[in-house]
Design an enzyme around this catalytic site. Sequence first.
Site, PDB file in Angstrom:
ATOM      1  N   LYS A 187       0.759  -1.137   0.005  1.00  0.00           N
ATOM      2  CA  LYS A 187       0.030   0.093  -0.102  1.00  0.00           C
ATOM      3  C   LYS A 187       0.749   1.171  -0.156  1.00  0.00           C
ATOM      4  CE  LYS A 187      -1.626   2.489   3.225  1.00  0.00           C
ATOM      5  NZ  LYS A 187      -1.554   3.848   2.461  1.00  0.00           N
ATOM      6  N   GLU A 261      10.295   0.548  10.122  1.00  0.00           N
ATOM      7  CA  GLU A 261      11.315   1.604   9.997  1.00  0.00           C
ATOM      8  C   GLU A 261      10.631   2.917  10.482  1.00  0.00           C
ATOM      9  OE1 GLU A 261      14.216   1.379   8.933  1.00  0.00           O
ATOM     10  OE2 GLU A 261      14.425  -0.662   8.057  1.00  0.00           O
ATOM     11  N   CYS A 295      13.477  10.631   6.790  1.00  0.00           N
ATOM     12  CA  CYS A 295      13.679  10.175   8.489  1.00  0.00           C
ATOM     13  C   CYS A 295      15.062  10.135   8.986  1.00  0.00           C
ATOM     14  CB  CYS A 295      13.054   8.611   8.100  1.00  0.00           C
ATOM     15  SG  CYS A 295      13.875   7.540   7.138  1.00  0.00           S
ATOM     16  N   GLU A 392      10.419  15.126  15.620  1.00  0.00           N
ATOM     17  CA  GLU A 392      10.766  15.204  14.084  1.00  0.00           C
ATOM     18  C   GLU A 392       9.695  16.121  13.633  1.00  0.00           C
ATOM     19  OE1 GLU A 392       9.623  11.591  12.198  1.00  0.00           O
ATOM     20  OE2 GLU A 392      11.469  11.464  11.221  1.00  0.00           O
TER      21      GLU A 392
HETATM   22  P1  NAD Z   1       2.375   7.884   8.292  1.00  0.00           P
HETATM   23  O1  NAD Z   1       2.663   6.864   9.624  1.00  0.00           O
HETATM   24  O2  NAD Z   1       1.172   8.589   9.028  1.00  0.00           O
HETATM   25  O3  NAD Z   1       1.915   6.953   7.176  1.00  0.00           O
HETATM   26  C1  NAD Z   1       2.696   5.891   6.660  1.00  0.00           C
HETATM   27  C2  NAD Z   1       1.942   5.007   5.749  1.00  0.00           C
HETATM   28  O4  NAD Z   1       1.078   4.468   6.788  1.00  0.00           O
HETATM   29  C3  NAD Z   1       0.977   5.762   4.926  1.00  0.00           C
HETATM   30  O5  NAD Z   1       0.778   4.720   3.525  1.00  0.00           O
HETATM   31  C4  NAD Z   1      -0.556   5.672   5.533  1.00  0.00           C
HETATM   32  O6  NAD Z   1      -1.277   5.542   4.789  1.00  0.00           O
HETATM   33  C5  NAD Z   1      -0.413   4.196   6.474  1.00  0.00           C
HETATM   34  N1  NAD Z   1      -0.943   4.429   7.759  1.00  0.00           N
HETATM   35  C6  NAD Z   1      -1.644   5.239   8.324  1.00  0.00           C
HETATM   36  N2  NAD Z   1      -2.388   4.875   9.515  1.00  0.00           N
HETATM   37  C7  NAD Z   1      -2.145   3.582   9.428  1.00  0.00           C
HETATM   38  C8  NAD Z   1      -2.487   2.267  10.340  1.00  0.00           C
HETATM   39  N3  NAD Z   1      -3.125   2.685  11.341  1.00  0.00           N
HETATM   40  N4  NAD Z   1      -2.324   1.376   9.843  1.00  0.00           N
HETATM   41  C9  NAD Z   1      -1.787   0.934   8.846  1.00  0.00           C
HETATM   42  N5  NAD Z   1      -1.040   1.814   7.918  1.00  0.00           N
HETATM   43  C10 NAD Z   1      -1.369   3.244   8.474  1.00  0.00           C
HETATM   44  O7  NAD Z   1       3.423   8.594   8.050  1.00  0.00           O
HETATM   45  P2  NAD Z   1       3.519   9.618   7.063  1.00  0.00           P
HETATM   46  O8  NAD Z   1       3.432  10.960   7.731  1.00  0.00           O
HETATM   47  O9  NAD Z   1       3.080   9.278   6.058  1.00  0.00           O
HETATM   48  O10 NAD Z   1       5.218   9.632   6.845  1.00  0.00           O
HETATM   49  C11 NAD Z   1       6.385  10.348   7.584  1.00  0.00           C
HETATM   50  C12 NAD Z   1       6.853   9.405   8.593  1.00  0.00           C
HETATM   51  O11 NAD Z   1       7.700   8.163   8.172  1.00  0.00           O
HETATM   52  C13 NAD Z   1       8.155  10.244   9.525  1.00  0.00           C
HETATM   53  O12 NAD Z   1       7.841  10.192  10.766  1.00  0.00           O
HETATM   54  C14 NAD Z   1       9.399   9.500   8.913  1.00  0.00           C
HETATM   55  O13 NAD Z   1      10.376   9.563   9.658  1.00  0.00           O
HETATM   56  C15 NAD Z   1       9.006   8.238   8.575  1.00  0.00           C
HETATM   57  N6  NAD Z   1       9.984   7.393   7.620  1.00  0.00           N
HETATM   58  C16 NAD Z   1      10.486   6.609   8.207  1.00  0.00           C
HETATM   59  C17 NAD Z   1      11.539   5.920   7.364  1.00  0.00           C
HETATM   60  C18 NAD Z   1      12.472   4.972   7.818  1.00  0.00           C
HETATM   61  O14 NAD Z   1      13.117   4.375   6.905  1.00  0.00           O
HETATM   62  N7  NAD Z   1      12.765   4.698   9.198  1.00  0.00           N
HETATM   63  C19 NAD Z   1      11.709   6.420   6.059  1.00  0.00           C
HETATM   64  C20 NAD Z   1      10.718   7.290   5.575  1.00  0.00           C
HETATM   65  C21 NAD Z   1       9.591   7.772   6.467  1.00  0.00           C
END
Ligand code: NAD
Length: 484
Positions: A187, A261, A295, A392
Amino acid sequence: MSTETTKTVFEYAPAPESRAVVDIKASYGLFVNGEHVEGRGTPFKTVNPATEEVLAEVAEADEADIDAAVKAARRAYEKVWGPMPGKERAKYLYRIARIIQERSRELAVLETIDNGKPIKESRDVDVPTVAAHFFYYAGWADKLEFSGYGTTPLGVAGQVIPWNFPLLMLAWKVAPALACGNTVVLKPAETTPLTALLFAEICQQADLPPGVVNIVTGAGRTGQALVSHPGVDKVAFTGSTDVGKAIARAVAGTDKKVTLELGGKAANIVFDDAPLDQAVEGIVNGIFFNQGHVCCAGSRLLVQESIADDLLARLKRRMSTLRVGDPLDKNTDIGAINSAEQLARIRELSAIGEAEGSERWSPACDLPTTGYWFPPTLFTGVSQAHRIAREEIFGPVLSVLTFRTPSEAVEKANNTPYGLSAGVWSDKGSLILKIAAELRAGVVWANTFNKFDPTSPFGGFKESGYGREGGRHGLEAYLKGADQ
Ligand code: NAD
Ligand code: MG
Protein backbone atom coordinates in the site's frame (compact mmCIF):
# COMPACT_ATOMS: atom_id res chain seq x y z
CA MET A 1 11.76 36.13 12.28
CA SER A 2 14.88 37.75 10.87
CA THR A 3 15.72 37.55 7.20
CA GLU A 4 18.70 38.65 5.15
CA THR A 5 18.23 42.09 3.68
CA THR A 6 20.15 41.44 0.48
CA LYS A 7 18.68 38.81 -1.78
CA THR A 8 20.71 36.57 -4.04
CA VAL A 9 19.61 37.22 -7.61
CA PHE A 10 19.84 34.31 -10.03
CA GLU A 11 20.37 34.84 -13.68
CA TYR A 12 19.43 31.36 -14.78
CA ALA A 13 16.65 30.95 -17.30
CA PRO A 14 13.98 28.48 -16.17
CA ALA A 15 14.90 24.95 -17.25
CA PRO A 16 11.80 22.83 -16.73
CA GLU A 17 11.85 19.13 -17.53
CA SER A 18 9.05 18.25 -19.95
CA ARG A 19 6.13 16.37 -18.44
CA ALA A 20 5.07 15.12 -21.87
CA VAL A 21 6.85 11.86 -21.11
CA VAL A 22 4.21 10.84 -18.55
CA ASP A 23 0.70 9.76 -19.31
CA ILE A 24 -1.45 10.33 -16.23
CA LYS A 25 -4.87 8.73 -16.42
CA ALA A 26 -7.99 10.44 -15.05
CA SER A 27 -8.59 7.55 -12.68
CA TYR A 28 -6.77 4.51 -11.35
CA GLY A 29 -7.98 1.21 -9.95
CA LEU A 30 -6.19 -1.31 -7.75
CA PHE A 31 -3.66 -3.82 -9.10
CA VAL A 32 -4.77 -7.26 -7.99
CA ASN A 33 -3.80 -10.62 -9.47
CA GLY A 34 -2.04 -8.98 -12.41
CA GLU A 35 -5.01 -6.84 -13.41
CA HIS A 36 -6.27 -3.34 -12.81
CA VAL A 37 -9.56 -3.65 -10.96
CA GLU A 38 -12.02 -1.21 -9.42
CA GLY A 39 -11.94 -0.58 -5.69
CA ARG A 40 -15.02 -0.91 -3.51
CA GLY A 41 -14.17 2.06 -1.23
CA THR A 42 -14.52 5.81 -1.85
CA PRO A 43 -12.06 7.09 -4.49
CA PHE A 44 -9.69 9.88 -3.42
CA LYS A 45 -7.66 12.48 -5.30
CA THR A 46 -3.93 12.88 -5.51
CA VAL A 47 -2.57 16.36 -6.22
CA ASN A 48 0.62 17.95 -7.43
CA PRO A 49 1.75 19.75 -4.25
CA ALA A 50 3.64 22.37 -6.28
CA THR A 51 0.49 23.56 -8.09
CA GLU A 52 -2.44 22.02 -6.16
CA GLU A 53 -3.58 20.58 -9.50
CA VAL A 54 -5.63 17.40 -9.11
CA LEU A 55 -3.69 14.75 -10.99
CA ALA A 56 -5.99 11.75 -10.80
CA GLU A 57 -8.69 9.98 -8.86
CA VAL A 58 -7.46 6.83 -7.17
CA ALA A 59 -9.43 3.83 -5.91
CA GLU A 60 -9.72 3.11 -2.20
CA ALA A 61 -9.32 -0.54 -1.24
CA ASP A 62 -11.79 -1.70 1.42
CA GLU A 63 -11.58 -4.89 3.49
CA ALA A 64 -13.03 -7.06 0.71
CA ASP A 65 -10.46 -5.67 -1.75
CA ILE A 66 -7.66 -6.38 0.70
CA ASP A 67 -8.98 -9.89 1.15
CA ALA A 68 -8.98 -10.44 -2.64
CA ALA A 69 -5.43 -9.07 -2.94
CA VAL A 70 -4.11 -11.22 -0.07
CA LYS A 71 -5.79 -14.32 -1.56
CA ALA A 72 -4.25 -13.58 -4.99
CA ALA A 73 -0.86 -13.21 -3.33
CA ARG A 74 -1.36 -16.49 -1.45
CA ARG A 75 -2.27 -18.40 -4.63
CA ALA A 76 0.73 -16.96 -6.48
CA TYR A 77 2.98 -17.84 -3.53
CA GLU A 78 1.80 -21.44 -3.31
CA LYS A 79 1.48 -22.27 -6.98
CA VAL A 80 4.09 -20.19 -8.80
CA TRP A 81 6.52 -17.96 -6.95
CA GLY A 82 7.35 -20.02 -3.86
CA PRO A 83 8.16 -23.21 -5.83
CA MET A 84 10.05 -21.34 -8.59
CA PRO A 85 13.85 -21.86 -8.46
CA GLY A 86 15.76 -18.79 -7.29
CA LYS A 87 17.59 -18.44 -10.56
CA GLU A 88 14.25 -18.10 -12.37
CA ARG A 89 12.94 -15.53 -9.88
CA ALA A 90 16.16 -13.61 -10.45
CA LYS A 91 15.40 -13.26 -14.15
CA TYR A 92 12.16 -11.43 -13.38
CA LEU A 93 13.90 -9.11 -10.92
CA TYR A 94 16.65 -8.30 -13.43
CA ARG A 95 13.99 -7.64 -16.03
CA ILE A 96 12.13 -5.26 -13.68
CA ALA A 97 15.41 -3.48 -12.88
CA ARG A 98 16.18 -2.99 -16.56
CA ILE A 99 12.68 -1.69 -17.34
CA ILE A 100 13.04 0.78 -14.45
CA GLN A 101 16.23 2.05 -16.10
CA GLU A 102 14.60 2.23 -19.52
CA ARG A 103 11.61 4.14 -18.14
CA SER A 104 13.65 6.17 -15.66
CA ARG A 105 12.76 9.58 -17.07
CA GLU A 106 9.06 8.79 -16.95
CA LEU A 107 9.35 7.50 -13.37
CA ALA A 108 11.36 10.53 -12.25
CA VAL A 109 8.96 13.06 -13.76
CA LEU A 110 5.90 11.28 -12.35
CA GLU A 111 7.53 11.04 -8.90
CA THR A 112 8.30 14.75 -8.94
CA ILE A 113 4.79 15.71 -10.07
CA ASP A 114 3.01 13.58 -7.46
CA ASN A 115 5.43 14.18 -4.58
CA GLY A 116 6.90 17.69 -5.07
CA LYS A 117 10.59 16.69 -4.85
CA PRO A 118 13.09 18.36 -7.21
CA ILE A 119 13.61 16.57 -10.52
CA LYS A 120 17.36 16.56 -9.98
CA GLU A 121 16.78 14.34 -6.94
CA SER A 122 14.15 12.00 -8.41
CA ARG A 123 16.28 11.70 -11.58
CA ASP A 124 19.74 11.38 -10.00
CA VAL A 125 19.05 9.80 -6.61
CA ASP A 126 15.65 8.11 -6.22
CA VAL A 127 15.21 6.29 -9.53
CA PRO A 128 18.84 5.09 -9.97
CA THR A 129 18.80 3.79 -6.39
CA VAL A 130 15.49 2.02 -7.07
CA ALA A 131 16.98 0.21 -10.08
CA ALA A 132 20.14 -0.59 -8.09
CA HIS A 133 18.01 -2.17 -5.37
CA PHE A 134 16.30 -4.53 -7.82
CA PHE A 135 19.64 -5.44 -9.43
CA TYR A 136 21.20 -6.08 -6.03
CA TYR A 137 18.44 -8.37 -4.73
CA ALA A 138 18.13 -10.12 -8.11
CA GLY A 139 21.69 -11.24 -7.41
CA TRP A 140 20.67 -12.80 -4.08
CA ALA A 141 17.69 -14.78 -5.40
CA ASP A 142 19.73 -17.89 -6.30
CA LYS A 143 22.29 -17.49 -3.50
CA LEU A 144 20.05 -17.52 -0.41
CA GLU A 145 21.89 -20.56 0.99
CA PHE A 146 24.75 -18.12 1.66
CA SER A 147 22.54 -15.54 3.37
CA GLY A 148 22.88 -17.03 6.85
CA TYR A 149 19.10 -16.77 7.25
CA GLY A 150 18.02 -19.99 5.49
CA THR A 151 16.26 -20.25 2.15
CA THR A 152 12.59 -20.59 3.16
CA PRO A 153 10.32 -17.62 2.43
CA LEU A 154 7.61 -16.48 4.84
CA GLY A 155 4.66 -16.35 2.44
CA VAL A 156 2.59 -13.21 1.85
CA ALA A 157 4.09 -9.84 2.86
CA GLY A 158 1.79 -6.88 3.66
CA GLN A 159 3.82 -3.72 3.09
CA VAL A 160 2.86 -0.13 3.96
CA ILE A 161 5.04 2.79 2.87
CA PRO A 162 5.17 6.60 3.32
CA TRP A 163 5.13 9.49 0.85
CA ASN A 164 8.65 10.89 1.14
CA PHE A 165 10.40 8.38 -1.16
CA PRO A 166 7.43 6.62 -2.76
CA LEU A 167 9.27 4.56 -5.36
CA LEU A 168 12.42 4.02 -3.31
CA MET A 169 10.45 2.72 -0.32
CA LEU A 170 8.58 0.42 -2.71
CA ALA A 171 11.91 -0.94 -3.98
CA TRP A 172 13.24 -1.42 -0.43
CA LYS A 173 10.15 -3.49 0.37
CA VAL A 174 9.39 -5.36 -2.86
CA ALA A 175 12.88 -6.33 -4.10
CA PRO A 176 14.07 -8.37 -1.06
CA ALA A 177 10.60 -9.89 -0.53
CA LEU A 178 10.43 -11.22 -4.09
CA ALA A 179 14.07 -12.32 -4.14
CA CYS A 180 13.39 -14.54 -1.13
CA GLY A 181 10.30 -16.08 -2.74
CA ASN A 182 7.53 -14.17 -0.98
CA THR A 183 4.63 -12.47 -2.72
CA VAL A 184 3.47 -8.98 -1.74
CA VAL A 185 0.51 -6.72 -1.22
CA LEU A 186 1.82 -3.16 -1.02
CA LYS A 187 0.00 0.00 0.00
CA PRO A 188 1.58 3.29 -1.09
CA ALA A 189 0.83 6.52 0.80
CA GLU A 190 -2.38 8.31 -0.10
CA THR A 191 -0.65 11.49 -1.34
CA THR A 192 1.81 9.65 -3.63
CA PRO A 193 0.21 6.58 -5.20
CA LEU A 194 1.06 7.20 -8.87
CA THR A 195 4.56 5.74 -9.21
CA ALA A 196 3.48 2.56 -7.43
CA LEU A 197 0.68 2.26 -9.98
CA LEU A 198 3.19 2.80 -12.78
CA PHE A 199 5.31 0.08 -11.16
CA ALA A 200 2.27 -2.21 -11.51
CA GLU A 201 2.45 -1.60 -15.27
CA ILE A 202 6.15 -2.43 -15.17
CA CYS A 203 5.33 -5.75 -13.48
CA GLN A 204 2.93 -6.51 -16.35
CA GLN A 205 5.55 -5.48 -18.89
CA ALA A 206 8.04 -7.84 -17.21
CA ASP A 207 5.47 -10.68 -17.44
CA LEU A 208 5.64 -11.14 -13.68
CA PRO A 209 3.16 -13.94 -12.85
CA PRO A 210 -0.22 -12.55 -11.68
CA GLY A 211 -0.58 -12.10 -7.92
CA VAL A 212 3.16 -11.91 -7.14
CA VAL A 213 2.87 -8.12 -6.71
CA ASN A 214 -0.44 -6.51 -5.77
CA ILE A 215 -0.86 -2.75 -5.21
CA VAL A 216 -3.73 -1.52 -3.05
CA THR A 217 -4.36 2.20 -2.61
CA GLY A 218 -6.04 4.07 0.22
CA ALA A 219 -5.19 5.81 3.50
CA GLY A 220 -4.77 4.64 7.10
CA ARG A 221 -7.89 2.47 7.13
CA THR A 222 -6.70 0.52 4.11
CA GLY A 223 -3.26 0.12 5.70
CA GLN A 224 -4.86 -1.12 8.91
CA ALA A 225 -6.97 -3.67 7.02
CA LEU A 226 -3.84 -4.93 5.27
CA VAL A 227 -1.59 -5.33 8.31
CA SER A 228 -4.31 -7.01 10.36
CA HIS A 229 -5.45 -9.44 7.62
CA PRO A 230 -4.97 -12.99 8.97
CA GLY A 231 -3.57 -14.18 5.61
CA VAL A 232 -0.55 -11.86 5.88
CA ASP A 233 2.57 -13.65 7.21
CA LYS A 234 4.88 -10.67 7.32
CA VAL A 235 4.25 -6.97 7.96
CA ALA A 236 6.76 -4.38 6.77
CA PHE A 237 6.03 -0.76 7.62
CA THR A 238 7.83 2.53 7.08
CA GLY A 239 6.23 5.64 8.48
CA SER A 240 5.61 7.54 11.66
CA THR A 241 6.44 6.20 15.10
CA ASP A 242 2.83 6.54 16.30
CA VAL A 243 1.43 4.42 13.48
CA GLY A 244 4.33 1.97 13.93
CA LYS A 245 3.37 1.52 17.58
CA ALA A 246 -0.29 0.98 16.59
CA ILE A 247 0.80 -1.69 14.10
CA ALA A 248 3.01 -3.40 16.69
CA ARG A 249 -0.03 -3.54 19.00
CA ALA A 250 -2.31 -4.81 16.19
CA VAL A 251 -0.04 -7.77 15.33
CA ALA A 252 0.97 -8.63 18.91
CA GLY A 253 -0.01 -12.20 19.73
CA THR A 254 -0.12 -13.30 16.10
CA ASP A 255 2.52 -15.32 14.20
CA LYS A 256 3.28 -12.38 11.92
CA LYS A 257 6.87 -11.31 11.53
CA VAL A 258 7.24 -7.51 11.67
CA THR A 259 9.79 -4.91 10.65
CA LEU A 260 9.26 -1.23 11.43
CA GLU A 261 11.23 1.69 10.00
CA LEU A 262 10.10 4.76 11.89
CA GLY A 263 11.13 8.34 12.57
CA GLY A 264 14.44 9.97 13.43
CA LYS A 265 16.05 13.11 14.83
CA ALA A 266 19.63 12.76 13.65
CA ALA A 267 22.53 14.73 15.06
CA ASN A 268 25.07 16.08 12.60
CA ILE A 269 28.17 16.74 14.74
CA VAL A 270 30.83 19.18 13.52
CA PHE A 271 34.19 19.29 15.37
CA ASP A 272 36.53 22.27 15.27
CA ASP A 273 39.03 20.53 12.97
CA ALA A 274 36.43 19.67 10.31
CA PRO A 275 36.81 21.05 6.77
CA LEU A 276 34.14 23.73 7.20
CA ASP A 277 33.05 24.35 3.61
CA GLN A 278 32.70 20.61 3.06
CA ALA A 279 30.76 20.35 6.33
CA VAL A 280 28.42 23.14 5.18
CA GLU A 281 27.61 21.14 2.03
CA GLY A 282 26.94 18.08 4.18
CA ILE A 283 24.71 20.04 6.56
CA VAL A 284 22.73 21.47 3.62
CA ASN A 285 22.39 18.03 2.04
CA GLY A 286 21.52 16.56 5.44
CA ILE A 287 18.54 18.80 6.14
CA PHE A 288 17.37 20.29 2.82
CA PHE A 289 17.54 17.15 0.64
CA ASN A 290 13.96 16.21 -0.25
CA GLN A 291 12.66 19.31 1.65
CA GLY A 292 13.80 17.63 4.87
CA HIS A 293 11.14 14.93 4.41
CA VAL A 294 13.76 12.37 5.31
CA CYS A 295 13.57 10.05 8.32
CA CYS A 296 17.36 10.17 8.67
CA ALA A 297 17.62 13.95 8.02
CA GLY A 298 20.38 15.71 9.97
CA SER A 299 17.86 17.92 11.75
CA ARG A 300 20.00 18.67 14.83
CA LEU A 301 23.28 20.40 14.05
CA LEU A 302 25.72 20.00 16.94
CA VAL A 303 28.61 22.38 16.39
CA GLN A 304 31.70 22.81 18.55
CA GLU A 305 31.42 26.17 20.31
CA SER A 306 34.79 27.52 19.12
CA ILE A 307 33.77 27.39 15.45
CA ALA A 308 30.03 28.04 15.78
CA ASP A 309 30.07 31.67 14.59
CA ASP A 310 32.26 30.92 11.60
CA LEU A 311 30.29 27.83 10.59
CA LEU A 312 26.90 29.55 10.94
CA ALA A 313 28.04 32.53 8.84
CA ARG A 314 29.12 30.13 6.07
CA LEU A 315 25.93 28.12 6.40
CA LYS A 316 23.73 31.22 6.10
CA ARG A 317 25.65 32.34 3.04
CA ARG A 318 25.15 28.91 1.44
CA MET A 319 21.46 28.79 2.38
CA SER A 320 20.98 32.13 0.61
CA THR A 321 21.92 30.45 -2.68
CA LEU A 322 19.37 27.61 -2.41
CA ARG A 323 16.71 27.81 -5.10
CA VAL A 324 13.20 27.05 -3.91
CA GLY A 325 10.48 26.56 -6.52
CA ASP A 326 9.19 24.54 -9.46
CA PRO A 327 10.23 20.94 -8.73
CA LEU A 328 10.36 20.15 -12.45
CA ASP A 329 13.00 22.88 -12.98
CA LYS A 330 16.42 21.24 -13.22
CA ASN A 331 17.99 24.07 -11.19
CA THR A 332 15.65 23.69 -8.22
CA ASP A 333 17.23 22.69 -4.90
CA ILE A 334 14.14 22.65 -2.69
CA GLY A 335 10.77 21.63 -4.04
CA ALA A 336 7.24 21.65 -2.61
CA ILE A 337 6.15 20.36 0.78
CA ASN A 338 4.24 17.15 0.11
CA SER A 339 0.83 18.12 1.48
CA ALA A 340 -1.15 20.88 3.17
CA GLU A 341 -1.21 18.76 6.35
CA GLN A 342 2.56 18.38 6.40
CA LEU A 343 3.01 22.12 5.78
CA ALA A 344 0.69 22.87 8.71
CA ARG A 345 2.78 20.57 10.94
CA ILE A 346 6.04 22.25 9.93
CA ARG A 347 4.54 25.73 10.50
CA GLU A 348 3.18 24.73 13.89
CA LEU A 349 6.46 23.29 15.17
CA SER A 350 8.41 26.27 13.81
CA ALA A 351 6.07 28.67 15.61
CA ILE A 352 6.61 26.66 18.78
CA GLY A 353 10.37 26.99 18.25
CA GLU A 354 10.03 30.78 18.26
CA ALA A 355 7.72 30.74 21.26
CA GLU A 356 10.25 28.62 23.15
CA GLY A 357 12.84 31.35 22.61
CA SER A 358 14.98 30.08 19.73
CA GLU A 359 16.00 32.55 17.06
CA ARG A 360 14.56 31.80 13.64
CA TRP A 361 16.31 32.71 10.39
CA SER A 362 15.59 32.14 6.71
CA PRO A 363 17.23 33.69 3.66
CA ALA A 364 15.06 36.08 1.69
CA CYS A 365 13.31 33.97 -0.91
CA ASP A 366 10.17 34.34 -2.96
CA LEU A 367 7.86 31.40 -2.57
CA PRO A 368 5.29 30.54 -5.26
CA THR A 369 1.78 31.65 -4.35
CA THR A 370 0.00 28.38 -5.11
CA GLY A 371 1.13 25.02 -3.81
CA TYR A 372 2.74 24.15 -0.45
CA TRP A 373 6.05 25.80 0.33
CA PHE A 374 8.36 26.43 3.25
CA PRO A 375 11.68 28.33 3.12
CA PRO A 376 14.94 26.79 4.31
CA THR A 377 14.99 27.65 8.00
CA LEU A 378 17.58 27.75 10.75
CA PHE A 379 16.98 27.95 14.51
CA THR A 380 19.84 29.05 16.74
CA GLY A 381 19.94 29.27 20.53
CA VAL A 382 18.14 25.92 20.73
CA SER A 383 18.32 23.96 23.97
CA GLN A 384 17.85 20.22 24.36
CA ALA A 385 14.53 20.68 26.12
CA HIS A 386 12.98 22.59 23.20
CA ARG A 387 10.38 20.72 21.19
CA ILE A 388 12.13 21.59 17.91
CA ALA A 389 15.17 19.71 19.24
CA ARG A 390 13.14 16.69 20.37
CA GLU A 391 10.38 16.17 17.80
CA GLU A 392 10.69 15.20 14.20
CA ILE A 393 9.72 18.23 12.07
CA PHE A 394 10.07 16.41 8.73
CA GLY A 395 10.64 19.66 6.85
CA PRO A 396 13.46 22.04 5.81
CA VAL A 397 14.11 23.20 9.38
CA LEU A 398 17.46 22.88 11.16
CA SER A 399 18.02 23.30 14.91
CA VAL A 400 21.51 24.35 15.99
CA LEU A 401 23.00 23.39 19.36
CA THR A 402 26.59 23.79 20.52
CA PHE A 403 28.97 21.63 22.53
CA ARG A 404 32.48 21.97 24.00
CA THR A 405 33.89 18.43 24.36
CA PRO A 406 33.48 15.15 22.43
CA SER A 407 31.70 13.53 25.37
CA GLU A 408 29.22 16.41 25.54
CA ALA A 409 28.58 15.98 21.81
CA VAL A 410 27.84 12.27 22.24
CA GLU A 411 25.62 12.88 25.25
CA LYS A 412 23.56 15.48 23.37
CA ALA A 413 23.43 13.42 20.17
CA ASN A 414 22.09 10.39 22.07
CA ASN A 415 19.60 12.46 24.06
CA THR A 416 16.63 11.54 21.86
CA PRO A 417 14.07 8.75 21.80
CA TYR A 418 15.18 8.04 18.21
CA GLY A 419 18.32 6.39 16.82
CA LEU A 420 18.25 6.13 13.06
CA SER A 421 21.30 8.00 11.82
CA ALA A 422 24.02 10.54 12.65
CA GLY A 423 26.87 12.44 10.99
CA VAL A 424 30.37 13.19 12.27
CA TRP A 425 32.69 15.80 10.75
CA SER A 426 36.35 15.80 11.77
CA ASP A 427 39.80 15.55 10.26
CA LYS A 428 40.76 12.85 12.78
CA GLY A 429 39.90 9.27 11.88
CA SER A 430 40.48 8.13 15.45
CA LEU A 431 37.96 10.65 16.79
CA ILE A 432 35.40 9.66 14.14
CA LEU A 433 35.69 5.96 15.04
CA LYS A 434 35.43 6.67 18.76
CA ILE A 435 32.34 8.88 18.37
CA ALA A 436 30.67 6.53 15.88
CA ALA A 437 31.03 3.64 18.33
CA GLU A 438 29.37 5.68 21.09
CA LEU A 439 26.44 6.96 19.04
CA ARG A 440 23.19 5.01 19.41
CA ALA A 441 22.23 5.22 15.75
CA GLY A 442 21.75 2.62 13.02
CA VAL A 443 23.81 4.52 10.44
CA VAL A 444 26.69 6.93 11.10
CA TRP A 445 28.08 8.90 8.17
CA ALA A 446 31.59 10.38 8.46
CA ASN A 447 32.43 13.57 6.55
CA THR A 448 29.38 12.99 4.36
CA PHE A 449 25.63 12.57 4.84
CA ASN A 450 22.57 10.86 3.30
CA LYS A 451 24.48 8.30 1.27
CA PHE A 452 22.47 5.23 0.32
CA ASP A 453 23.50 2.00 -1.29
CA PRO A 454 21.57 -1.26 -1.67
CA THR A 455 24.47 -3.26 -0.20
CA SER A 456 24.32 -1.36 3.09
CA PRO A 457 21.79 -2.23 5.81
CA PHE A 458 19.61 0.63 7.10
CA GLY A 459 17.47 0.74 10.23
CA GLY A 460 17.11 2.14 13.70
CA PHE A 461 17.77 1.89 17.41
CA LYS A 462 15.15 2.70 20.07
CA GLU A 463 11.94 4.34 18.78
CA SER A 464 13.28 4.47 15.23
CA GLY A 465 12.10 0.89 14.83
CA TYR A 466 13.49 -2.60 14.41
CA GLY A 467 14.76 -4.76 11.59
CA ARG A 468 17.13 -3.80 8.78
CA GLU A 469 16.49 -3.06 5.13
CA GLY A 470 19.19 -3.36 2.48
CA GLY A 471 22.25 -5.55 2.20
CA ARG A 472 22.49 -9.17 3.29
CA HIS A 473 20.88 -8.20 6.59
CA GLY A 474 17.77 -7.10 4.70
CA LEU A 475 17.11 -10.72 3.69
CA GLU A 476 16.48 -11.74 7.29
CA ALA A 477 13.12 -9.98 7.31
CA TYR A 478 11.84 -12.19 4.48
CA LEU A 479 13.23 -15.63 5.39
CA LYS A 480 12.24 -18.14 8.07
CA GLY A 481 15.75 -18.46 9.52
CA ALA A 482 18.67 -20.85 9.24
CA ASP A 483 17.22 -23.56 11.53
CA GLN A 484 13.94 -24.20 9.73
P1 NAD B 1 2.31 7.75 8.51
O1 NAD B 1 2.74 6.80 9.54
O2 NAD B 1 1.17 8.64 8.79
O3 NAD B 1 1.94 6.98 7.16
C1 NAD B 1 2.77 6.00 6.59
C2 NAD B 1 1.92 4.99 5.88
O4 NAD B 1 1.10 4.30 6.82
C3 NAD B 1 0.96 5.57 4.85
O5 NAD B 1 0.88 4.70 3.75
C4 NAD B 1 -0.37 5.59 5.61
O6 NAD B 1 -1.49 5.55 4.78
C5 NAD B 1 -0.26 4.34 6.44
N1 NAD B 1 -1.06 4.31 7.65
C6 NAD B 1 -1.54 5.35 8.38
N2 NAD B 1 -2.22 4.89 9.46
C7 NAD B 1 -2.12 3.53 9.43
C8 NAD B 1 -2.59 2.49 10.30
N3 NAD B 1 -3.27 2.75 11.42
N4 NAD B 1 -2.31 1.20 9.97
C9 NAD B 1 -1.61 0.91 8.87
N5 NAD B 1 -1.15 1.86 8.00
C10 NAD B 1 -1.40 3.16 8.29
O7 NAD B 1 3.60 8.55 8.15
P2 NAD B 1 3.76 9.72 7.10
O8 NAD B 1 3.44 10.99 7.75
O9 NAD B 1 3.06 9.39 5.87
O10 NAD B 1 5.34 9.59 6.82
C11 NAD B 1 6.29 10.29 7.51
C12 NAD B 1 6.91 9.44 8.60
O11 NAD B 1 7.58 8.30 8.08
C13 NAD B 1 8.00 10.21 9.36
O12 NAD B 1 7.80 10.08 10.73
C14 NAD B 1 9.29 9.54 8.93
O13 NAD B 1 10.34 9.61 9.83
C15 NAD B 1 8.87 8.17 8.67
N6 NAD B 1 9.79 7.52 7.72
C16 NAD B 1 10.68 6.60 8.19
C17 NAD B 1 11.58 5.99 7.32
C18 NAD B 1 12.55 4.96 7.80
O14 NAD B 1 13.14 4.26 6.98
N7 NAD B 1 12.78 4.81 9.08
C19 NAD B 1 11.56 6.31 5.98
C20 NAD B 1 10.65 7.24 5.52
C21 NAD B 1 9.76 7.84 6.42
MG1 MG C 1 0.36 13.70 -4.75
